[in-house]
Write an enzyme that holds these catalytic residues in place. Structure first.
Site, PDB file in Angstrom:
ATOM      1  N   THR A  27       5.827 -23.409 -18.433  1.00  0.00           N
ATOM      2  CA  THR A  27       6.522 -22.932 -19.678  1.00  0.00           C
ATOM      3  C   THR A  27       7.519 -24.098 -19.668  1.00  0.00           C
ATOM      4  OG1 THR A  27       6.808 -20.402 -18.058  1.00  0.00           O
ATOM      5  CG2 THR A  27       8.615 -21.196 -19.611  1.00  0.00           C
ATOM      6  N   ASN A  30       2.227 -20.495 -18.333  1.00  0.00           N
ATOM      7  CA  ASN A  30       2.742 -19.925 -16.844  1.00  0.00           C
ATOM      8  C   ASN A  30       3.170 -21.142 -16.083  1.00  0.00           C
ATOM      9  OD1 ASN A  30       3.685 -18.104 -15.204  1.00  0.00           O
ATOM     10  ND2 ASN A  30       1.790 -17.604 -14.661  1.00  0.00           N
ATOM     11  N   SER A  74       9.180 -13.317 -19.442  1.00  0.00           N
ATOM     12  CA  SER A  74      10.603 -13.916 -18.858  1.00  0.00           C
ATOM     13  C   SER A  74      11.286 -14.887 -20.334  1.00  0.00           C
ATOM     14  CB  SER A  74      11.417 -13.931 -17.708  1.00  0.00           C
ATOM     15  OG  SER A  74      10.604 -13.317 -16.679  1.00  0.00           O
ATOM     16  N   GLY A  83      10.845 -21.804 -16.406  1.00  0.00           N
ATOM     17  CA  GLY A  83      11.074 -21.284 -15.066  1.00  0.00           C
ATOM     18  C   GLY A  83      10.913 -20.190 -14.741  1.00  0.00           C
TER      19      GLY A  83
HETATM   20  N1  GLY Z   1       4.764 -17.405 -17.605  1.00  0.00           N
HETATM   21  C1  GLY Z   1       6.126 -16.886 -17.676  1.00  0.00           C
HETATM   22  C2  GLY Z   1       7.219 -16.165 -18.614  1.00  0.00           C
HETATM   23  O1  GLY Z   1       6.526 -15.848 -19.434  1.00  0.00           O
HETATM   24  O2  GLY Z   1       7.820 -16.149 -17.888  1.00  0.00           O
END
Ligand code: GLY
Length: 514
Positions: free
Chosen positions: A327, A347, A399, A419
């Site tokens: 990310t 990810n 997130s 993060g």
């Molecule tokens: N892969 C991290 C997120 O999308 O929260």
């Protein structure tokens, strides 16, 4: 900067940046991943939210992630079953179609040059490769690119990616079709098939980026524009700002025990709701309006005790009776006042670790963001329920929280983070630091942070938080754990005269810990 100086707008610059990142930072994001882009257009004061999140392949099912009747969490993290259908290329091409002013080959040129001629390894990349040596051997195509001499490269050594240069050239000239239907897609599917995955060319052909209605809220007289589901980031940010708007935060000492307790309790409520209610809006009803209502914020505020934390069942809408990384984030403002907040991801570090040899692309492991194993949670310890269950073609809950804050019509803060779940709380604390505590952006990004995600019952605090403060938080019942690099934030502030940007120094530390 190169694209802005050539007369491009913020979206042109964002596309060029995303493409360049797909070369120099494939451990965090790239053509094999996906993301979200929030855009503010100055001329008509309109905002937009582009969802290019990965989807689960049509043949996905939970049983694939079980072994001998037991959860096998590694399967959604490494290798072909971890890979969601990548959205990055569809997203960038869609953003270009709607907002781009410079031709795609111009925007791709810096990335192509970096791939063909090589880019120098920086500290974060070196640390990430060092931490991943075992995987570089298990996944030889990844190792061939990132350990070209068979060992961890030194900072400053060049990494060349000839196949990726060809891939980028093809996309620049032929558009998204060559990725989703042409030789690049075929190369992806061959790699997946060889490694016993289930993604097919049809999955790629059927992928579409989606324009979503941006979430728009308010905080201290500003307009907050942020990302709706399938990210949980925007809902959580608005929910938490609604709770915190009822306090005069600036009257508390920044990062004092009382202040941190208050924001921790706010986080626990938001993450309890995330686990219960958030998922892909194309599959489940997400009660966005209820969760982001000012009245709900006030109700949560009423449940926050100043002197103690509570057991997990106390948190979230259930009780409302009124009714390791990948990310990367970047922020852009241009001279016209347009702004882009873009967060994108593979990810965790280097995603699934699968690199499509013919195309030079690292594939994501975003499938792990589904709530596959309720009992164990995912790699971030996040739990969830039916709303975020794994289903064919569904987008896993994210997130990511790309956010633009307007003061009148001026983008005052463009912000977001990397993060995992820490994204949400790192973004929140940066907003509070800028808007409430009036910190310059560098200080706001660098200030020590805390993170609570409701479950597990643990309050992570960075080392710079005072020992006395930690003790006072423990006295309120929090299980305090020191942890480094709670999110990596990239932000820009604009006071109408000067634009200031800040890049989080935690990037290297995060590469070490994720
Ligand atoms: N892969 C991290 C997120 O999308 O929260």
């Amino acid at each position: 900067m190169e694209i802005l100086k050539r007369g491009g707008n913020a979206v042109d610059a964002a596309i060029a940046t995303a493409l360049a990142l797909s070369v120099v930072d494939q451990k965090s994001s790239g053509l094999g991943g996906g993301g979200f882009m929030v855009i503010y257009r100055a001329k008509d004061k309109k905002s937009f939210a582009l969802d290019f999140r990965e989807t689960a392949p049509a043949a996905s099912r939970r049983e694939l992630y079980m072994k001998d009747g037991k959860a096998a969490p590694a399967l959604s993290l490494n290798g072909a079953l971890a890979v969601g259908v990548p959205g990055e290329v569809a997203g960038l091409v869609e953003a270009h179609k709607k907002f781009g002013t410079l031709p795609l080959p111009v925007l791709a040129a810096p990335a192509i040059k970096l791939a063909a001629e090589g880019f120098p390894v920086d500290a974060a990349m070196r640390v990430a490769i060092e931490r991943m040596q075992k995987n570089m051997k298990l996944f030889p195509d990844l190792g061939r690119i990132y350990m070209p001499k068979g060992e961890v490269p030194n900072e400053g050594e060049l990494i060349r990616q000839a196949e990726l240069a060809d891939t980028l050239k093809a996309i620049a000239q032929q558009g998204a079709a060559v990725f989703y239907q042409g030789w690049i897609g075929q190369a992806i599917v061959e790699t997946i098939k060889k490694e016993s995955g289930v993604m097919t060319l049809d999955d790629l052909k059927n992928y579409q980026a989606a324009w979503r209605e941006p979430l728009i809220g308010s905080y201290r007289g500003r307009t907050v524009i942020t990302m709706p589901p399938p990210s949980s980031g925007g809902v959580a940010i608005l929910q938490m700002l609604n709770v915190l708007a009822g306090y005069k935060l600036v009257e508390f000492k920044h990062n004092s025990a009382f202040y941190l307790h208050l924001i921790t309790e706010t986080m626990k409520h938001a993450f309890a709701d995330r686990a219960a209610h958030l998922g892909d809006p194309d599959f489940v009803h997400v009660p966005i309006r209820k969760l982001t209502a000012k009245e709900y914020g006030a109700w949560v505020r009423g449940r926050i005790a100043p002197d103690k934390t509570r057991p997990p069942t106390f948190y979230g809408y259930y009780n409302y009776n009124a009714e390791k990384g990948g990310t990367t984030h970047f922020s852009v403002i241009d001279r016209f006042g347009n702004a882009v907040a873009c967060t994108q991801s593979v990810n965790t570090r280097f995603g699934s670790k699968l690199l499509v040899a013919k195309a030079g692309i690292v594939l994501n492991n975003e499938i792990d963001d589904f709530a596959i194993h309720a009992e164990t949670g995912n790699v971030y310890g996040l739990i969830g329920n039916q709303a975020n269950s794994l289903q064919p073609k569904k987008r896993p809950l994210s997130s990511m929280a790309p956010t633009i804050i307007l003061n009148g019509n001026r983008p005052e803060l463009v912000v977001g983070a990397a993060g995992g779940p820490r994204i949400i709380n790192a973004t929140l604390q940066t907003i509070l630091n800028v808007i409430d505590f009036r910190m310059p952006v560098k200080q706001a990004v660098e200030a020590a942070r805390v993170h609570h995600q409701w479950m597990p019952e643990r309050l992570a605090v960075e080392a710079k938080i005072d020992a006395e403060v930690k003790k006072a938080l423990e006295q309120r019942g929090h299980e305090v754990r020191e942890q480094s690099a709670l999110g990596v934030v990239q932000a820009i502030t604009w006071d109408g005269v000067t634009m200031n940007g800040a890049a989080d120094p935690r990037k290297v530390e995060r590469a070490r810990t994720e």
